[in-house]
Design an enzyme around this catalytic site. Sequence first.
Site, PDB file in Angstrom:
ATOM      1  N   ASP A 161       0.923  -1.101   0.015  1.00 36.77           N
ATOM      2  CA  ASP A 161      -0.098  -0.197   0.213  1.00 36.77           C
ATOM      3  C   ASP A 161       0.901   1.184   0.037  1.00 36.77           C
ATOM      4  O   ASP A 161       1.769   1.359   0.710  1.00 36.77           O
ATOM      5  CB  ASP A 161      -0.852  -0.060   1.312  1.00 36.77           C
ATOM      6  CG  ASP A 161      -2.257   0.963   1.047  1.00 36.77           C
ATOM      7  OD1 ASP A 161      -3.153   0.493   0.969  1.00 36.77           O
ATOM      8  OD2 ASP A 161      -1.876   2.145   0.983  1.00 36.77           O
ATOM      9  N   ASN A 208     -12.876  -2.945   3.258  1.00 34.21           N
ATOM     10  CA  ASN A 208     -13.721  -1.804   3.196  1.00 34.21           C
ATOM     11  C   ASN A 208     -14.853  -1.866   2.003  1.00 34.21           C
ATOM     12  O   ASN A 208     -14.433  -2.156   1.099  1.00 34.21           O
ATOM     13  CB  ASN A 208     -13.002  -0.438   3.102  1.00 34.21           C
ATOM     14  CG  ASN A 208     -11.836  -0.019   4.009  1.00 34.21           C
ATOM     15  OD1 ASN A 208     -12.134  -0.504   5.206  1.00 34.21           O
ATOM     16  ND2 ASN A 208     -10.827   0.522   3.891  1.00 34.21           N
ATOM     17  N   GLN A 217     -14.172   2.999   1.810  1.00 35.24           N
ATOM     18  CA  GLN A 217     -13.504   2.585   0.420  1.00 35.24           C
ATOM     19  C   GLN A 217     -13.291   3.702  -0.502  1.00 35.24           C
ATOM     20  O   GLN A 217     -14.178   4.420  -0.977  1.00 35.24           O
ATOM     21  CB  GLN A 217     -14.569   1.429   0.055  1.00 35.24           C
ATOM     22  CG  GLN A 217     -14.232   0.682  -1.411  1.00 35.24           C
ATOM     23  CD  GLN A 217     -15.109  -0.349  -1.767  1.00 35.24           C
ATOM     24  OE1 GLN A 217     -16.152  -0.608  -1.250  1.00 35.24           O
ATOM     25  NE2 GLN A 217     -14.602  -1.100  -2.818  1.00 35.24           N
ATOM     26  N   VAL A 272     -11.552   2.901  -3.562  1.00 39.08           N
ATOM     27  CA  VAL A 272     -11.359   1.945  -4.690  1.00 39.08           C
ATOM     28  C   VAL A 272     -12.058   1.247  -4.990  1.00 39.08           C
ATOM     29  O   VAL A 272     -12.362   0.149  -4.222  1.00 39.08           O
ATOM     30  CB  VAL A 272      -9.587   1.712  -5.094  1.00 39.08           C
ATOM     31  CG1 VAL A 272      -9.452   0.698  -6.277  1.00 39.08           C
ATOM     32  CG2 VAL A 272      -8.723   2.873  -4.678  1.00 39.08           C
ATOM     33  N   HIS A 303     -10.574  -5.306  -2.986  1.00 34.59           N
ATOM     34  CA  HIS A 303      -9.200  -5.830  -2.736  1.00 34.59           C
ATOM     35  C   HIS A 303      -9.055  -5.929  -1.063  1.00 34.59           C
ATOM     36  O   HIS A 303      -9.959  -5.354  -0.368  1.00 34.59           O
ATOM     37  CB  HIS A 303      -8.120  -4.329  -2.797  1.00 34.59           C
ATOM     38  CG  HIS A 303      -8.621  -3.147  -2.497  1.00 34.59           C
ATOM     39  ND1 HIS A 303      -9.642  -2.304  -3.115  1.00 34.59           N
ATOM     40  CD2 HIS A 303      -8.450  -2.360  -1.251  1.00 34.59           C
ATOM     41  CE1 HIS A 303      -9.896  -1.321  -2.374  1.00 34.59           C
ATOM     42  NE2 HIS A 303      -9.394  -1.479  -1.363  1.00 34.59           N
ATOM     43  N   HIS A 328      -6.993  -5.687   2.462  1.00 30.80           N
ATOM     44  CA  HIS A 328      -5.916  -4.982   3.099  1.00 30.80           C
ATOM     45  C   HIS A 328      -5.332  -5.994   3.908  1.00 30.80           C
ATOM     46  O   HIS A 328      -6.045  -6.680   5.005  1.00 30.80           O
ATOM     47  CB  HIS A 328      -6.239  -3.768   3.945  1.00 30.80           C
ATOM     48  CG  HIS A 328      -6.803  -2.595   2.997  1.00 30.80           C
ATOM     49  ND1 HIS A 328      -6.243  -1.499   3.035  1.00 30.80           N
ATOM     50  CD2 HIS A 328      -8.059  -2.597   2.699  1.00 30.80           C
ATOM     51  CE1 HIS A 328      -6.804  -0.528   2.179  1.00 30.80           C
ATOM     52  NE2 HIS A 328      -8.053  -1.271   1.977  1.00 30.80           N
TER      53      HIS A 328
HETATM   54  P1  5GP Z   1      -9.637   1.491   0.274  1.00 29.90           P
HETATM   55  O1  5GP Z   1      -9.582   2.941   0.866  1.00 29.90           O
HETATM   56  O2  5GP Z   1     -10.453   1.469  -1.164  1.00 29.90           O
HETATM   57  O3  5GP Z   1      -9.937   0.302   1.232  1.00 29.90           O
HETATM   58  O4  5GP Z   1      -8.293   1.090  -0.113  1.00 29.90           O
HETATM   59  C1  5GP Z   1      -7.394   1.475  -1.311  1.00 29.90           C
HETATM   60  C2  5GP Z   1      -6.021   1.555  -1.148  1.00 29.90           C
HETATM   61  O5  5GP Z   1      -5.348   1.850  -2.103  1.00 29.90           O
HETATM   62  C3  5GP Z   1      -5.331   2.607   0.139  1.00 29.90           C
HETATM   63  O6  5GP Z   1      -5.054   2.023   1.383  1.00 29.90           O
HETATM   64  C4  5GP Z   1      -4.623   3.598  -0.538  1.00 29.90           C
HETATM   65  O7  5GP Z   1      -3.436   3.921   0.237  1.00 29.90           O
HETATM   66  C5  5GP Z   1      -4.098   2.526  -1.665  1.00 29.90           C
HETATM   67  N1  5GP Z   1      -3.614   3.072  -2.774  1.00 29.90           N
HETATM   68  C6  5GP Z   1      -4.461   3.926  -3.783  1.00 29.90           C
HETATM   69  N2  5GP Z   1      -3.772   4.416  -4.774  1.00 29.90           N
HETATM   70  C7  5GP Z   1      -2.437   3.617  -4.819  1.00 29.90           C
HETATM   71  C8  5GP Z   1      -1.468   3.534  -5.832  1.00 29.90           C
HETATM   72  O8  5GP Z   1      -1.399   4.292  -6.512  1.00 29.90           O
HETATM   73  N3  5GP Z   1      -0.507   2.526  -5.355  1.00 29.90           N
HETATM   74  C9  5GP Z   1      -0.582   1.825  -4.200  1.00 29.90           C
HETATM   75  N4  5GP Z   1       0.562   0.894  -3.965  1.00 29.90           N
HETATM   76  N5  5GP Z   1      -1.576   1.901  -3.388  1.00 29.90           N
HETATM   77  C10 5GP Z   1      -2.731   2.867  -3.473  1.00 29.90           C
END
Ligand code: 5GP
Length: 116
Positions: free
Chosen positions: A33, A89, A96, A98, A102, A104
């Site tokens: 991440d 999430n 969430q 993205v 996915h 974590h």
């Molecule tokens: P969410 O908030 O949707 O549960 O998790 C999305 C995760 O993707 C976040 O923890 C964020 O830090 C990670 N993330 C977003 N953009 C990028 C990226 O370009 N590269 C990487 N490695 N992680 C990303």
Amino acid sequence: MSSEEPSIFTRIINREIPADIVFEDDDLIALKDINPQAPVHLLVVPKIPDYENVHELAAGDPALLAHMVAVANQLAAEHSDGQFRLVFNSGENAGQTVFHVHAHVLSGGLAEGSLA
Ligand code: 5GP
């Protein structure tokens, strides 16, 4: 999802955006991440963009969800002490950002940490 712009994870899977990829097979990719919330913070992502969240995945392809859990377990052993928190999430109000499912994988020194 498929009718929208490709997600950030699809762009990483397609090598359009760089990422620190720690695992890949035919079905999944795992990467570090970019904004880690734990000493070890990995994301396990199905390559297909069809599922927005974990309940859609569980309903549509439970074997793929089980494979994500197995890979998370393997990665926690490789990158930490084998103990881990697995977070999905689901929905904006749950954090969430993205909408390409996915997991974590959070590991290392979590016993006194928050659940975030
Ligand atoms: P969410 O908030 O949707 O549960 O998790 C999305 C995760 O993707 C976040 O923890 C964020 O830090 C990670 N993330 C977003 N953009 C990028 C990226 O370009 N590269 C990487 N490695 N992680 C990303």
